[in-house]
Write a protein that holds these residues in place. Structure first.
Motif, PDB file in Angstrom:
ATOM      1  N   GLY A   1       0.842  -1.190   0.000  1.00 27.29           N
ATOM      2  CA  GLY A   1       0.000   0.000   0.000  1.00 27.29           C
ATOM      3  C   GLY A   1       0.873   1.234   0.000  1.00 27.29           C
ATOM      4  O   GLY A   1       1.966   1.254  -0.558  1.00 27.29           O
ATOM      5  N   SER A   2       0.456   2.246   0.697  1.00 28.42           N
ATOM      6  CA  SER A   2       1.154   3.528   0.726  1.00 28.42           C
ATOM      7  C   SER A   2       2.484   3.439   1.472  1.00 28.42           C
ATOM      8  O   SER A   2       2.561   2.876   2.557  1.00 28.42           O
ATOM      9  CB  SER A   2       0.273   4.575   1.407  1.00 28.42           C
ATOM     10  OG  SER A   2       0.984   5.773   1.579  1.00 28.42           O
ATOM     11  N   ASN A   3       3.523   4.000   0.885  1.00 28.89           N
ATOM     12  CA  ASN A   3       4.816   4.151   1.556  1.00 28.89           C
ATOM     13  C   ASN A   3       4.990   5.583   2.048  1.00 28.89           C
ATOM     14  O   ASN A   3       6.072   5.980   2.436  1.00 28.89           O
ATOM     15  CB  ASN A   3       5.971   3.801   0.611  1.00 28.89           C
ATOM     16  CG  ASN A   3       6.175   2.314   0.455  1.00 28.89           C
ATOM     17  OD1 ASN A   3       5.537   1.522   1.130  1.00 28.89           O
ATOM     18  ND2 ASN A   3       7.044   1.939  -0.449  1.00 28.89           N
ATOM     19  N   ASN A   4       3.926   6.369   2.003  1.00 27.11           N
ATOM     20  CA  ASN A   4       3.981   7.773   2.424  1.00 27.11           C
ATOM     21  C   ASN A   4       3.752   7.879   3.918  1.00 27.11           C
ATOM     22  O   ASN A   4       2.716   8.332   4.380  1.00 27.11           O
ATOM     23  CB  ASN A   4       2.921   8.599   1.672  1.00 27.11           C
ATOM     24  CG  ASN A   4       3.224   8.688   0.204  1.00 27.11           C
ATOM     25  OD1 ASN A   4       4.388   8.701  -0.190  1.00 27.11           O
ATOM     26  ND2 ASN A   4       2.197   8.732  -0.612  1.00 27.11           N
ATOM     27  N   GLY A   5       4.705   7.426   4.671  1.00 29.70           N
ATOM     28  CA  GLY A   5       4.609   7.478   6.121  1.00 29.70           C
ATOM     29  C   GLY A   5       5.939   7.137   6.745  1.00 29.70           C
ATOM     30  O   GLY A   5       6.944   6.958   6.052  1.00 29.70           O
ATOM     31  N   GLY A   6       5.932   7.066   8.036  1.00 24.54           N
ATOM     32  CA  GLY A   6       7.143   6.732   8.766  1.00 24.54           C
ATOM     33  C   GLY A   6       6.896   5.556   9.684  1.00 24.54           C
ATOM     34  O   GLY A   6       5.765   5.112   9.864  1.00 24.54           O
ATOM     35  N   PHE A   7       7.966   5.039  10.275  1.00 19.83           N
ATOM     36  CA  PHE A   7       7.870   3.927  11.210  1.00 19.83           C
ATOM     37  C   PHE A   7       8.860   4.137  12.337  1.00 19.83           C
ATOM     38  O   PHE A   7       9.815   4.915  12.219  1.00 19.83           O
ATOM     39  CB  PHE A   7       8.165   2.593  10.524  1.00 19.83           C
ATOM     40  CG  PHE A   7       9.619   2.434  10.162  1.00 19.83           C
ATOM     41  CD1 PHE A   7      10.508   1.847  11.053  1.00 19.83           C
ATOM     42  CD2 PHE A   7      10.101   2.890   8.952  1.00 19.83           C
ATOM     43  CE1 PHE A   7      11.857   1.718  10.728  1.00 19.83           C
ATOM     44  CE2 PHE A   7      11.447   2.758   8.628  1.00 19.83           C
ATOM     45  CZ  PHE A   7      12.322   2.178   9.510  1.00 19.83           C
ATOM     46  N   ALA A   8       8.614   3.464  13.432  1.00 21.78           N
ATOM     47  CA  ALA A   8       9.556   3.433  14.550  1.00 21.78           C
ATOM     48  C   ALA A   8       9.401   2.080  15.227  1.00 21.78           C
ATOM     49  O   ALA A   8       8.322   1.499  15.249  1.00 21.78           O
ATOM     50  CB  ALA A   8       9.273   4.555  15.545  1.00 21.78           C
ATOM     51  N   TYR A   9      10.501   1.579  15.759  1.00 23.70           N
ATOM     52  CA  TYR A   9      10.473   0.324  16.512  1.00 23.70           C
ATOM     53  C   TYR A   9      11.466   0.441  17.653  1.00 23.70           C
ATOM     54  O   TYR A   9      12.366   1.283  17.638  1.00 23.70           O
ATOM     55  CB  TYR A   9      10.840  -0.869  15.624  1.00 23.70           C
ATOM     56  CG  TYR A   9      12.271  -0.859  15.186  1.00 23.70           C
ATOM     57  CD1 TYR A   9      13.253  -1.475  15.949  1.00 23.70           C
ATOM     58  CD2 TYR A   9      12.646  -0.201  14.026  1.00 23.70           C
ATOM     59  CE1 TYR A   9      14.580  -1.438  15.560  1.00 23.70           C
ATOM     60  CE2 TYR A   9      13.962  -0.166  13.630  1.00 23.70           C
ATOM     61  CZ  TYR A   9      14.924  -0.779  14.401  1.00 23.70           C
ATOM     62  OH  TYR A   9      16.242  -0.729  14.017  1.00 23.70           O
ATOM     63  N   ALA A  10      11.282  -0.404  18.640  1.00 23.26           N
ATOM     64  CA  ALA A  10      12.217  -0.453  19.753  1.00 23.26           C
ATOM     65  C   ALA A  10      12.137  -1.826  20.413  1.00 23.26           C
ATOM     66  O   ALA A  10      11.104  -2.502  20.338  1.00 23.26           O
ATOM     67  CB  ALA A  10      11.911   0.638  20.775  1.00 23.26           C
ATOM     68  N   TYR A  11      13.237  -2.222  20.998  1.00 20.21           N
ATOM     69  CA  TYR A  11      13.316  -3.438  21.798  1.00 20.21           C
ATOM     70  C   TYR A  11      13.493  -2.986  23.250  1.00 20.21           C
ATOM     71  O   TYR A  11      14.344  -2.144  23.530  1.00 20.21           O
ATOM     72  CB  TYR A  11      14.537  -4.269  21.406  1.00 20.21           C
ATOM     73  CG  TYR A  11      14.572  -4.744  19.980  1.00 20.21           C
ATOM     74  CD1 TYR A  11      13.987  -5.954  19.615  1.00 20.21           C
ATOM     75  CD2 TYR A  11      15.218  -4.010  19.001  1.00 20.21           C
ATOM     76  CE1 TYR A  11      14.050  -6.417  18.307  1.00 20.21           C
ATOM     77  CE2 TYR A  11      15.286  -4.454  17.689  1.00 20.21           C
ATOM     78  CZ  TYR A  11      14.695  -5.661  17.354  1.00 20.21           C
ATOM     79  OH  TYR A  11      14.762  -6.118  16.058  1.00 20.21           O
ATOM     80  N   TYR A  12      12.695  -3.541  24.146  1.00 16.13           N
ATOM     81  CA  TYR A  12      12.766  -3.178  25.560  1.00 16.13           C
ATOM     82  C   TYR A  12      12.975  -4.429  26.397  1.00 16.13           C
ATOM     83  O   TYR A  12      12.438  -5.488  26.108  1.00 16.13           O
ATOM     84  CB  TYR A  12      11.455  -2.526  26.028  1.00 16.13           C
ATOM     85  CG  TYR A  12      11.098  -1.270  25.271  1.00 16.13           C
ATOM     86  CD1 TYR A  12      11.619  -0.040  25.638  1.00 16.13           C
ATOM     87  CD2 TYR A  12      10.231  -1.315  24.186  1.00 16.13           C
ATOM     88  CE1 TYR A  12      11.287   1.114  24.946  1.00 16.13           C
ATOM     89  CE2 TYR A  12       9.901  -0.174  23.484  1.00 16.13           C
ATOM     90  CZ  TYR A  12      10.427   1.044  23.864  1.00 16.13           C
ATOM     91  OH  TYR A  12      10.108   2.171  23.168  1.00 16.13           O
TER      92      TYR A  12
END
Length: 153
Positions: A135-146
């Motif tokens: 779908g749309s690639n017009n966005g951002g992402f974030a991830y984290a390991y805790y």
């Protein structure tokens, strides 16, 4: 065995055993900075006070991934958290110590919701996530390991 999902890029030039994850895809472009920062802020607000083992963020791309080197031997489980913006769809897969964790596979829409997955680490080893974005690639992402559970001395 549970696994965690998140996206980021990995750089094979980073030494194994590094405490921060390495990206597999290129970093975010300047045009995605607002969505990238928005996604990172969502995780920062959701996990206040948690011990972060590694994180990443960037512009959505068709494929994302990250490998967290083996956490400390006293870490028994890790929480993986992921969020994205822009209304694309993300399919996440996980592996612990090189073994796929099919029960942890997950699909979600990039609507700013937070996906989190508990990943048990019975033996210290790398935790990997891979994501396919459609779908749309017009966005951002974030991830984290805790850090989720630690062995008490």
């Amino acid at each position: 065995m549970a696994a965690a999902a998140l996206t980021g890029a990995c750089d094979p030039s980073e030494p194994a055993g590094s405490s921060s994850p390495t990206p597999r895809t290129s970093r975010s472009s300047s045009s995605a900075v607002p969505d990238d920062k928005a996604a990172k802020a969502i995780l920062d607000q959701a996990f206040v006070g948690r011990q972060e083992l590694g994180s990443g963020s960037g512009a959505l791309q068709s494929q994302l991934g990250n490998t967290l080197p083996a956490p400390d031997k006293n870490v028994l489980s890790v929480t993986f958290a992921f969020t994205c913006t822009g209304n694309g769809k993300v399919a996440l897969k996980f592996a612990v110590n090189g073994k796929n964790v099919s029960s942890a596979a997950h699909s979600s829409t990039c609507d700013r919701s937070v996906f989190q997955q508990s990943v048990e680490v019975p033996d210290p080893g790398p935790i990997t996530f891979e994501a396919d974005v459609t779908g749309s690639n017009n966005g951002g992402f974030a991830y984290a390991y805790y850090t989720e559970k630690k062995q008490v001395p």
